[in-house]
Motif scaffolding. Structure first.
Motif, mmCIF file in Angstrom:
data_model
loop_
_atom_site.group_PDB
_atom_site.id
_atom_site.type_symbol
_atom_site.label_atom_id
_atom_site.label_comp_id
_atom_site.label_asym_id
_atom_site.label_seq_id
_atom_site.Cartn_x
_atom_site.Cartn_y
_atom_site.Cartn_z
ATOM 1 N N GLY A 181 0.772 -1.240 0.000
ATOM 2 C CA GLY A 181 0.000 0.000 0.000
ATOM 3 C C GLY A 181 0.801 1.286 0.000
ATOM 4 N N ALA A 182 2.128 1.182 -0.200
ATOM 5 C CA ALA A 182 2.941 2.403 -0.244
ATOM 6 C C ALA A 182 2.500 3.299 -1.401
ATOM 7 N N ARG A 183 2.392 4.594 -1.154
ATOM 8 C CA ARG A 183 2.045 5.538 -2.212
ATOM 9 C C ARG A 183 3.162 5.574 -3.259
ATOM 10 N N ARG A 184 4.406 5.504 -2.754
ATOM 11 C CA ARG A 184 5.576 5.424 -3.657
ATOM 12 C C ARG A 184 6.664 4.613 -2.978
ATOM 13 N N ALA A 185 7.429 3.893 -3.776
ATOM 14 C CA ALA A 185 8.639 3.219 -3.301
ATOM 15 C C ALA A 185 9.647 3.372 -4.426
ATOM 16 N N LEU A 186 10.465 4.410 -4.312
ATOM 17 C CA LEU A 186 11.270 4.899 -5.435
ATOM 18 C C LEU A 186 12.761 4.792 -5.141
ATOM 19 N N VAL A 187 13.485 4.066 -5.992
ATOM 20 C CA VAL A 187 14.936 3.958 -5.834
ATOM 21 C C VAL A 187 15.561 5.331 -6.075
ATOM 22 N N LEU A 188 16.480 5.730 -5.184
ATOM 23 C CA LEU A 188 17.089 7.063 -5.244
ATOM 24 C C LEU A 188 18.392 7.047 -6.039
ATOM 25 N N PRO A 189 18.751 8.172 -6.655
ATOM 26 C CA PRO A 189 20.007 8.237 -7.423
ATOM 27 C C PRO A 189 21.210 8.460 -6.508
ATOM 28 N N VAL A 190 21.490 7.479 -5.646
ATOM 29 C CA VAL A 190 22.648 7.558 -4.754
ATOM 30 C C VAL A 190 23.578 6.388 -5.047
ATOM 31 N N GLY A 191 24.841 6.556 -4.660
ATOM 32 C CA GLY A 191 25.858 5.574 -5.018
ATOM 33 C C GLY A 191 26.077 4.471 -4.009
ATOM 34 N N GLY A 192 25.269 4.431 -2.944
ATOM 35 C CA GLY A 192 25.537 3.405 -1.948
ATOM 36 C C GLY A 192 24.467 3.318 -0.882
ATOM 37 N N ALA A 193 24.638 2.313 -0.016
ATOM 38 C CA ALA A 193 23.657 2.032 1.039
ATOM 39 C C ALA A 193 24.086 2.711 2.336
ATOM 40 N N PHE A 194 23.854 4.021 2.427
ATOM 41 C CA PHE A 194 24.231 4.762 3.633
ATOM 42 C C PHE A 194 23.353 4.320 4.806
ATOM 43 N N HIS A 195 23.907 4.412 6.006
ATOM 44 C CA HIS A 195 23.184 4.048 7.235
ATOM 45 C C HIS A 195 22.654 2.612 7.194
ATOM 46 N N SER A 196 23.507 1.716 6.706
ATOM 47 C CA SER A 196 23.176 0.289 6.691
ATOM 48 C C SER A 196 24.428 -0.497 7.073
ATOM 49 N N PRO A 197 24.291 -1.807 7.320
ATOM 50 C CA PRO A 197 25.471 -2.629 7.653
ATOM 51 C C PRO A 197 26.556 -2.611 6.573
ATOM 52 N N LEU A 198 26.194 -2.218 5.344
ATOM 53 C CA LEU A 198 27.180 -2.178 4.259
ATOM 54 C C LEU A 198 28.196 -1.039 4.427
ATOM 55 N N MET A 199 27.932 -0.147 5.363
ATOM 56 C CA MET A 199 28.870 0.942 5.660
ATOM 57 C C MET A 199 29.874 0.570 6.759
ATOM 58 N N GLU A 200 29.920 -0.691 7.141
ATOM 59 C CA GLU A 200 30.815 -1.121 8.217
ATOM 60 C C GLU A 200 32.289 -0.775 7.951
ATOM 61 N N PRO A 201 32.818 -0.978 6.722
ATOM 62 C CA PRO A 201 34.225 -0.590 6.477
ATOM 63 C C PRO A 201 34.462 0.903 6.726
ATOM 64 N N ALA A 202 33.497 1.735 6.348
ATOM 65 C CA ALA A 202 33.621 3.184 6.569
ATOM 66 C C ALA A 202 33.536 3.505 8.057
ATOM 67 N N ARG A 203 32.682 2.786 8.765
ATOM 68 C CA ARG A 203 32.529 3.020 10.204
ATOM 69 C C ARG A 203 33.850 2.749 10.927
ATOM 70 N N GLU A 204 34.516 1.669 10.541
ATOM 71 C CA GLU A 204 35.790 1.323 11.182
ATOM 72 C C GLU A 204 36.841 2.402 10.924
ATOM 73 N N GLU A 205 36.866 2.907 9.690
ATOM 74 C CA GLU A 205 37.840 3.938 9.320
ATOM 75 C C GLU A 205 37.552 5.250 10.059
ATOM 76 N N LEU A 206 36.271 5.616 10.115
ATOM 77 C CA LEU A 206 35.899 6.863 10.777
ATOM 78 C C LEU A 206 36.125 6.782 12.285
ATOM 79 N N ALA A 207 35.913 5.598 12.848
ATOM 80 C CA ALA A 207 36.101 5.413 14.297
ATOM 81 C C ALA A 207 37.518 5.788 14.712
ATOM 82 N N GLN A 208 38.505 5.402 13.912
ATOM 83 C CA GLN A 208 39.909 5.728 14.219
ATOM 84 C C GLN A 208 40.122 7.237 14.192
ATOM 85 N N ALA A 209 39.564 7.901 13.179
ATOM 86 C CA ALA A 209 39.738 9.356 13.049
ATOM 87 C C ALA A 209 39.048 10.094 14.193
#
Length: 293
Positions: A181-209
């Motif tokens: 029943g969603a009014r819209r479910a639209l894929v966005l023009p972004v290059g990645g899955a931000f705020h998801s488990p797929l950002m784990e490598p970035a999280r580790e790198e940012l944690a050090q900084a």
């Protein structure tokens, strides 16, 4: 009580910040300092660049951060927050504005975050999709039932939630959400899955900084995307900032908590006016404004 809110990725536009640069010698000095820190002429891209140039990850995040933090700085005594919050990337702007972070340190972290996220995006095809017209719980249920990695990523306002994950899982979830029943479910023009488990490598790198960066006691609480409650402890701020990369942006919940804690006006600091609109979707009667020189 005044709540100042700071936008995230997507708010950029060609010409952003040029009025600040031309109106204030302090702003001009900060922009030129940013060019030196980043090692490239970001001001030229902000003032004259095309939409494609501004969409480069290494440009977008620092550009929005610079617009927001420099505006907050040159407002001087006019900038008097009782509380702050930032949407995703905007959390770094909010932390500079409430003096938990030095401007230079914030810019370096934002630049490192952008590059780490870009690298994580290149490791696996992934994307995000906007879902309109469903309750949060319905969206969460569909995500949980979908094979592969797909999670709720941005709780923007009631009836508007962004999901994030693997490309195939997102496409399957979008079809299921439309059937639900969603009014819209639209894929966005972004290059990645931000705020998801797929950002784990970035999280580790940012944690050090972040671990190597000095955080001070802020002048007012920040309502962070991960916790949604008032935070003033520097160690807790750092922990939440690291967790944010793989955790959802709980914007709706944060705004509701700020209102419950006494916010009477929300002032958006930086490019665009998206956040004012999201606040109005939470409470139509709430006062909103745009910060300006």
């Amino acid at each position: 009580m005044k709540a100042y809110v700071f936008p995230g990725q997507g708010a950029q536009f060609s010409g952003m910040g040029q009025d600040l640069y031309e109106a204030s010698s302090q702003a001009k000095a900060m922009f030129e300092q940013a060019n030196e820190i980043l090692g490239f002429d970001i001001t030229r891209i902000m003032f004259e660049g095309s939409a494609d140039e501004l969409k480069q990850t290494k440009v977008t995040q620092p550009a929005i951060f610079l617009h927001s933090t420099i505006l907050a700085t040159v407002l001087g005594d006019e900038f008097s927050p009782d509380m702050v919050a930032g949407h995703s990337l905007g959390e770094f702007s909010a932390l500079v504005a409430n003096q938990a972070l030095q401007f230079e340190d914030g810019l370096k972290l934002v630049s490192q975050r952008a590059q780490a996220m870009q690298k994580a995006c290149e490791l696996q095809p992934s994307t995000m999709a906007a879902v309109l017209g469903l309750e949060d719980g319905q969206v969460e249920e569909v995500c949980a039932q979908t094979d592969g990695i797909v999670v709720a990523a941005n709780y923007n306002c009631p009836g508007q939630l962004v999901i994030s994950g693997e490309v195939d899982a997102i496409n399957i979830a979008c079809e299921a959400l439309k059937e639900a029943g969603a009014r819209r479910a639209l894929v966005l023009p972004v290059g990645g899955a931000f705020h998801s488990p797929l950002m784990e490598p970035a999280r580790e790198e940012l944690a050090q900084a972040i671990d190597q960066t000095n955080f001070a006691n802020p002048i007012c609480p920040i309502y962070q995307n991960v916790s949604t409650t008032a935070v003033t402890d520097p160690a807790e701020i750092q922990t939440n900032l690291v967790a944010q990369l793989t955790a959802p942006v709980k914007w709706t919940q944060s705004i509701k908590q700020m209102m419950a804690d006494g916010a009477t006006q929300f002032i958006e600091v930086g490019p665009g006016n998206v956040l004012q609109g999201l606040v109005k979707k939470v409470d139509r009667q709430m006062g909103t404004a745009k910060a300006a020189l």
